[in-house]
Design a protein around this motif. Structure first.
Motif, PDB file in Angstrom:
ATOM      1  N   UNK A  67       0.838  -1.196   0.000  1.00 20.29           N
ATOM      2  CA  UNK A  67       0.000   0.000   0.000  1.00 20.29           C
ATOM      3  C   UNK A  67       0.873   1.246   0.000  1.00 20.29           C
ATOM      4  N   UNK A  68       2.046   1.140   0.603  1.00 17.96           N
ATOM      5  CA  UNK A  68       3.000   2.244   0.666  1.00 17.96           C
ATOM      6  C   UNK A  68       4.339   1.766   0.110  1.00 17.96           C
ATOM      7  N   UNK A  69       4.521   1.801  -1.217  1.00 20.12           N
ATOM      8  CA  UNK A  69       5.744   1.273  -1.827  1.00 20.12           C
ATOM      9  C   UNK A  69       7.011   2.052  -1.441  1.00 20.12           C
ATOM     10  N   UNK A  70       6.851   3.308  -1.027  1.00 20.29           N
ATOM     11  CA  UNK A  70       8.019   4.096  -0.631  1.00 20.29           C
ATOM     12  C   UNK A  70       8.591   3.623   0.697  1.00 20.29           C
ATOM     13  N   UNK A  71       7.768   3.010   1.544  1.00 17.78           N
ATOM     14  CA  UNK A  71       8.215   2.515   2.850  1.00 17.78           C
ATOM     15  C   UNK A  71       7.792   1.046   2.947  1.00 17.78           C
ATOM     16  N   UNK A  72       8.598   0.118   2.429  1.00 14.73           N
ATOM     17  CA  UNK A  72       8.217  -1.291   2.366  1.00 14.73           C
ATOM     18  C   UNK A  72       7.905  -1.932   3.718  1.00 14.73           C
ATOM     19  N   UNK A  73       8.433  -1.385   4.817  1.00 15.30           N
ATOM     20  CA  UNK A  73       8.184  -1.956   6.139  1.00 15.30           C
ATOM     21  C   UNK A  73       7.040  -1.264   6.878  1.00 15.30           C
ATOM     22  N   UNK A  74       6.339  -0.361   6.221  1.00 14.17           N
ATOM     23  CA  UNK A  74       5.268   0.409   6.862  1.00 14.17           C
ATOM     24  C   UNK A  74       4.112  -0.485   7.300  1.00 14.17           C
ATOM     25  N   UNK A  75       3.503  -0.102   8.404  1.00 14.28           N
ATOM     26  CA  UNK A  75       2.388  -0.874   8.963  1.00 14.28           C
ATOM     27  C   UNK A  75       1.210  -0.963   8.001  1.00 14.28           C
ATOM     28  N   UNK A  76       0.959   0.067   7.195  1.00 10.76           N
ATOM     29  CA  UNK A  76      -0.200   0.035   6.291  1.00 10.76           C
ATOM     30  C   UNK A  76      -0.063  -1.015   5.188  1.00 10.76           C
ATOM     31  N   UNK A  77       1.149  -1.548   5.005  1.00 10.66           N
ATOM     32  CA  UNK A  77       1.343  -2.630   4.039  1.00 10.66           C
ATOM     33  C   UNK A  77       0.804  -3.955   4.569  1.00 10.66           C
ATOM     34  N   UNK A  78       0.663  -4.072   5.886  1.00  9.75           N
ATOM     35  CA  UNK A  78       0.116  -5.280   6.518  1.00  9.75           C
ATOM     36  C   UNK A  78      -1.394  -5.106   6.614  1.00  9.75           C
ATOM     37  N   UNK A  79      -2.115  -5.721   5.688  1.00  8.82           N
ATOM     38  CA  UNK A  79      -3.547  -5.489   5.610  1.00  8.82           C
ATOM     39  C   UNK A  79      -4.250  -6.665   4.937  1.00  8.82           C
ATOM     40  N   UNK A  80      -5.564  -6.641   5.013  1.00  4.69           N
ATOM     41  CA  UNK A  80      -6.406  -7.568   4.267  1.00  4.69           C
ATOM     42  C   UNK A  80      -7.262  -6.701   3.353  1.00  4.69           C
ATOM     43  N   UNK A  81      -7.246  -7.026   2.079  1.00  6.73           N
ATOM     44  CA  UNK A  81      -8.000  -6.252   1.099  1.00  6.73           C
ATOM     45  C   UNK A  81      -9.128  -7.133   0.551  1.00  6.73           C
ATOM     46  N   UNK A  82     -10.324  -6.579   0.535  1.00  2.00           N
ATOM     47  CA  UNK A  82     -11.506  -7.268   0.009  1.00  2.00           C
ATOM     48  C   UNK A  82     -11.810  -6.643  -1.344  1.00  2.00           C
ATOM     49  N   UNK A  83     -11.883  -7.468  -2.403  1.00  2.00           N
ATOM     50  CA  UNK A  83     -12.101  -6.963  -3.749  1.00  2.00           C
ATOM     51  C   UNK A  83     -13.369  -7.602  -4.313  1.00  2.00           C
ATOM     52  N   UNK A  84     -14.273  -6.771  -4.816  1.00  2.00           N
ATOM     53  CA  UNK A  84     -15.515  -7.246  -5.438  1.00  2.00           C
ATOM     54  C   UNK A  84     -15.189  -7.735  -6.836  1.00  2.00           C
ATOM     55  N   UNK A  85     -15.517  -8.978  -7.142  1.00  2.00           N
ATOM     56  CA  UNK A  85     -15.231  -9.550  -8.459  1.00  2.00           C
ATOM     57  C   UNK A  85     -16.303  -9.270  -9.500  1.00  2.00           C
ATOM     58  N   UNK A  86     -17.454  -8.796  -9.069  1.00  2.00           N
ATOM     59  CA  UNK A  86     -18.560  -8.588 -10.013  1.00  2.00           C
ATOM     60  C   UNK A  86     -18.649  -7.168 -10.502  1.00  2.00           C
TER      61      UNK A  86
END
Length: 183
Positions: A164-183
């Motif tokens: 989620x934050x490519x500039x800071x690879x160890x950032x907490x916001x990179x640890x997440x669960x993303x829900x994506x609607x397939x329809x």
């Protein structure tokens, strides 16, 4: 004395973490709005005209029949797990309960979803992918236990491949669960 102090500090941190999770948990209605697919309209609006570099004797304008692909509706949640584990922590249960209610709503009842697990870049990439896969599966299993049909949910571990934050690879916001609607 230091043992009591350490226990007190740990207790305060746990309580503040739970309060933070509660304060940042989106409501069921917010989740529905975020995951809802926009209505599909029939029109000629899918025809776009783009400027392209002119070649020798060619036209500088090109018409295409397909509009640029839109990103699917998605929602990122900060779900807390025990360290180095796929066990969901208690402070994340409210967010997942709201998610189960959202997925059960009339607006989303006929949709299918991908549950993506994401990690930060700390550690081995293959290990992170496997852990994120286990965590996504744990979220799927919890949602199924709350009445969501298993055939509507696909769990996928992405590891640290899509931060989620490519500039800071160890950032907490990179640890997440993303829900994506397939329809």
């Amino acid at each position: 004395m230091s043992a009591i102090r350490s226990l007190l500090i740990c207790t305060l941190l746990a309580l503040s973490g739970a309060a933070f999770a509660q304060a940042t948990t989106p409501s069921t209605e917010q989740m529905i709005q975020q995951l809802r697919t926009p209505p599909r309209l029939r029109s000629l609006r899918n025809l776009t005209v783009e400027a392209v570099p002119a070649d020798a004797g060619g036209s500088a304008v090109q018409a295409t029949g397909v509009a640029q692909a839109q990103e699917r509706p998605s929602l990122s949640l900060s779900i807390q797990f025990d360290f180095d584990s796929s066990r969901i922590r208690a402070e994340s249960l409210a967010a997942l309960s709201n998610l189960a209610s959202a997925l059960s709503s009339d607006a989303l009842l006929n949709s299918r979803f991908v549950i993506e697990g994401h990690t930060d870049a700390k550690g081995n990439a293959e290990y992170n992918r496997k852990l994120s896969d286990q965590r996504a599966a744990a979220v799927r299993d919890l949602l199924v236990s709350k009445g969501i049909a298993a055939d509507r949910l696909v769990a996928v571990g992405k590891g640290s491949s899509e931060p989620a934050n490519p500039q800071v690879p160890l950032a907490a916001e990179n640890r997440r669960v993303k829900i994506v609607n397939l329809d």
